[in-house]
Scaffold this active site. Structure first.
Site, mmCIF file in Angstrom:
data_model
loop_
_atom_site.group_PDB
_atom_site.id
_atom_site.type_symbol
_atom_site.label_atom_id
_atom_site.label_comp_id
_atom_site.label_asym_id
_atom_site.label_seq_id
_atom_site.Cartn_x
_atom_site.Cartn_y
_atom_site.Cartn_z
ATOM 1 N N SER A 300 113.586 -26.852 51.227
ATOM 2 C CA SER A 300 114.090 -25.617 51.820
ATOM 3 C C SER A 300 114.241 -24.522 50.741
ATOM 4 O O SER A 300 113.281 -24.236 50.020
ATOM 5 C CB SER A 300 115.422 -25.909 52.524
ATOM 6 O OG SER A 300 115.855 -24.814 53.297
ATOM 7 N N ASP A 364 108.536 -27.393 61.842
ATOM 8 C CA ASP A 364 109.606 -26.912 60.971
ATOM 9 C C ASP A 364 109.591 -25.382 60.960
ATOM 10 O O ASP A 364 108.579 -24.756 60.638
ATOM 11 C CB ASP A 364 109.393 -27.470 59.561
ATOM 12 C CG ASP A 364 110.495 -27.099 58.581
ATOM 13 O OD1 ASP A 364 111.360 -26.279 58.934
ATOM 14 O OD2 ASP A 364 110.476 -27.635 57.467
ATOM 15 N N HIS A 457 113.109 -29.622 60.192
ATOM 16 C CA HIS A 457 113.323 -29.127 58.829
ATOM 17 C C HIS A 457 114.195 -30.066 58.002
ATOM 18 O O HIS A 457 114.234 -29.950 56.779
ATOM 19 C CB HIS A 457 113.989 -27.747 58.886
ATOM 20 C CG HIS A 457 114.244 -27.147 57.538
ATOM 21 N ND1 HIS A 457 113.236 -26.841 56.650
ATOM 22 C CD2 HIS A 457 115.407 -26.826 56.897
ATOM 23 C CE1 HIS A 457 113.752 -26.337 55.549
ATOM 24 N NE2 HIS A 457 115.062 -26.324 55.649
#
Length: 486
Positions: A300, A364, A457
């Site tokens: 991320s 995602d 995610h």
């Protein structure tokens, strides 16, 4: 001198706290961005399309909400982590109930209720409760020259970066039998907070030995990190391109001097900056072991910091370090710059023979934001390793559904979210109990039915991708290749 002056005068800076409701409404109906109290930019930058203005509007509103709710979010996160760890320490819901019942009854054994210590090796973050797995897969680990092992090691290190120092040291030292160099906290000059974290570890069993730098991603209840993510401000570096300013600030951008090659941290010893500190740590480690290589990784937000770390090394012409950089491995990484930045990085990666592996799992949402745009926002550069929900991989220049907010992809995303929820129940029957979703991850998959792409995610599926994903010729992948494999 301000950063905007240092970067050649081309920039777009959002100041959410200066924006009134009337200012925001005007933004939606006018393409002119200059002469606004909450936007700083040259006069030639405009938002011609409503979509562009809507994204700026959304970013500013979201930041204003995060500014005002930071303390509340932190309190919620701390309480949630304490509650999850209390449940775990006392044997789950039933065990905690029994222990508390003993206390109420005055039972002499009532001292069995355990209150977890937030700094202990058994205390886990919310990310830890999404995925309990700690060990590497031995069959992959034995192939220590294989890119699949480096992908697995990178993702697990990225997952560990969310945890406290005692937890990480115990896992790295006693389970992985590797050297743990530490968990580092870094200062953000603009937020005036210690909002950036990274861990460094070393696998001495590989030949050459491999140092891993893993940047921490966005913690669910950390408002400062969310502000970093959603701020659509950018600066343009001469001969490099436009780069997301929030990510640069988190990496160590200097408020009054931009990116000088050297800074004096001795006079401000209590303020350590991510890029400069990690760069010097790596130099010391690599001089002590000249055969070693290093990897930069992150999930991320951590992935964005990882690729920007390599970019600033290139900007500073750190040729010796770049020759030691084996690769950049990112997972669920958001876009960080424009096309010019992409071209700059492609050439840099080829010049120094650095592998860039950007893992994108299915729908995602994070790798698909900020919105891809030619003028105001950001693009991705080079091919991604795109994996579908069956963990089959393709090498793609840009993943399918490259922009998350696409009407055409609404139904496919929802159907896939249903499939992932169902798959979570039978995958352990096929692959083993270590692939069983935790109850918190199952809950996240239900959330994914409402907002498809949220659960995709999270770390568990990226761990599964590095363990189970099938992608032939991964070792030969370079940033210039766009061929597909199954």
């Amino acid at each position: 001198m301000s950063c905007k002056e240092l970067f050649g005068g081309t920039y777009l800076l959002l100041n959410p706290q200066e924006a009134t409701l009337l200012d925001l409404l005007r933004l939606l109906f006018s393409s002119k961005l200059e002469n606004r109290s909450f936007i700083e930019c040259p006069v030639d930058i405009k938002a011609e399309e409503f979509r562009q203005r809507w994204l700026l509007f959304t970013s500013i509103v979201a930041q204003k909400l995060l500014f005002t709710s930071g303390n509340t979010m932190k309190m919620m996160g701390d309480n949630l982590e304490l509650w999850l760890n209390t449940l775990s320490s006392n044997g789950g819901f039933l065990g905690l109930f029994k222990n508390k019942l003993k206390v109420l009854k005055g039972d002499p054994d009532a001292g069995k209720v355990i209150t977890p210590d937030a700094s202990s090796a058994t205390f886990m973050s919310v990310a830890g409760f999404l995925d309990y797995r700690v060990d590497l897969v031995k069959s992959i680990q034995d192939k220590n020259d294989d890119a699949k092992y480096k992908g697995l090691l990178s993702m697990m290190a990225s997952k560990f970066s969310y945890e406290n120092e005692e937890y990480i040291e115990n896992a790295v030292t006693n389970r992985w039998h590797m050297k743990f160099w530490g968990l580092y906290s870094f200062w953000n000059d603009f937020q005036e907070l210690w909002s950036t974290k990274a861990i460094i570890l070393q696998d001495t069993k590989t030949k050459p030995s491999l140092i891993v730098v893993a940047f921490r991603g966005t913690q669910p209840f950390n408002s400062a990190q969310w502000i970093t993510d959603i701020d659509l401000s950018w600066y343009e570096l001469p001969n490099v391109g436009k780069i997301h300013s929030g990510f640069m600030k988190a990496l160590g951008l200097q408020k009054n001097s931009g990116w000088p090659k050297e800074i004096d941290q001795t006079s401000k010893s209590d303020h350590l900056y991510a890029y400069y500190t990690i760069r010097e740590e790596l130099k010391a480690m690599l001089h002590a072991n000249e055969d070693a290589k290093f990897i930069v990784t992150g999930h991320s937000l951590g992935g964005a910091l990882a690729i920007l770390f390599a970019a600033i090394l290139t900007l500073h012409e750190e040729a010796w370090l770049l020759d030691k950089l084996e690769g950049v491995y990112t997972f669920g990484q958001p876009r960080v710059g424009d096309q010019a930045f992409g071209d700059f990085m492609k050439e840099s990666m080829r010049k120094y023979d650095v592998k860039y592996r950007r893992y994108v799992y299915c729908n995602d949402l994070v790798p698909r934001i900020p919105y891809e745009d030619k003028t105001l926002f950001f693009k991705h550069f080079g091919p991604s390793l795109y994996f579908n929900s069956l963990y089959q991989g393709q090498v793609l220049e840009e993943e399918p559904n490259k922009n998350y907010f696409s009407v055409l992809w609404v139904i496919p995303k929802i159907l896939n979210a249903v499939w992932e929820l169902v798959r979570g129940f039978f995958l352990p029957l096929v692959k083993g109990k270590e692939y069983k979703d935790t109850w918190l991850m199952t809950l996240a998959r239900f959330v994914g039915l409402i907002i498809p792409g949220v659960s995709a995610h999270l770390p568990p599926d990226y761990v599964n991708v590095t363990r189970l994903g099938s992608l032939r010729e991964i070792q030969d992948l370079s940033v210039s290749e766009t061929s597909k494999t199954d």
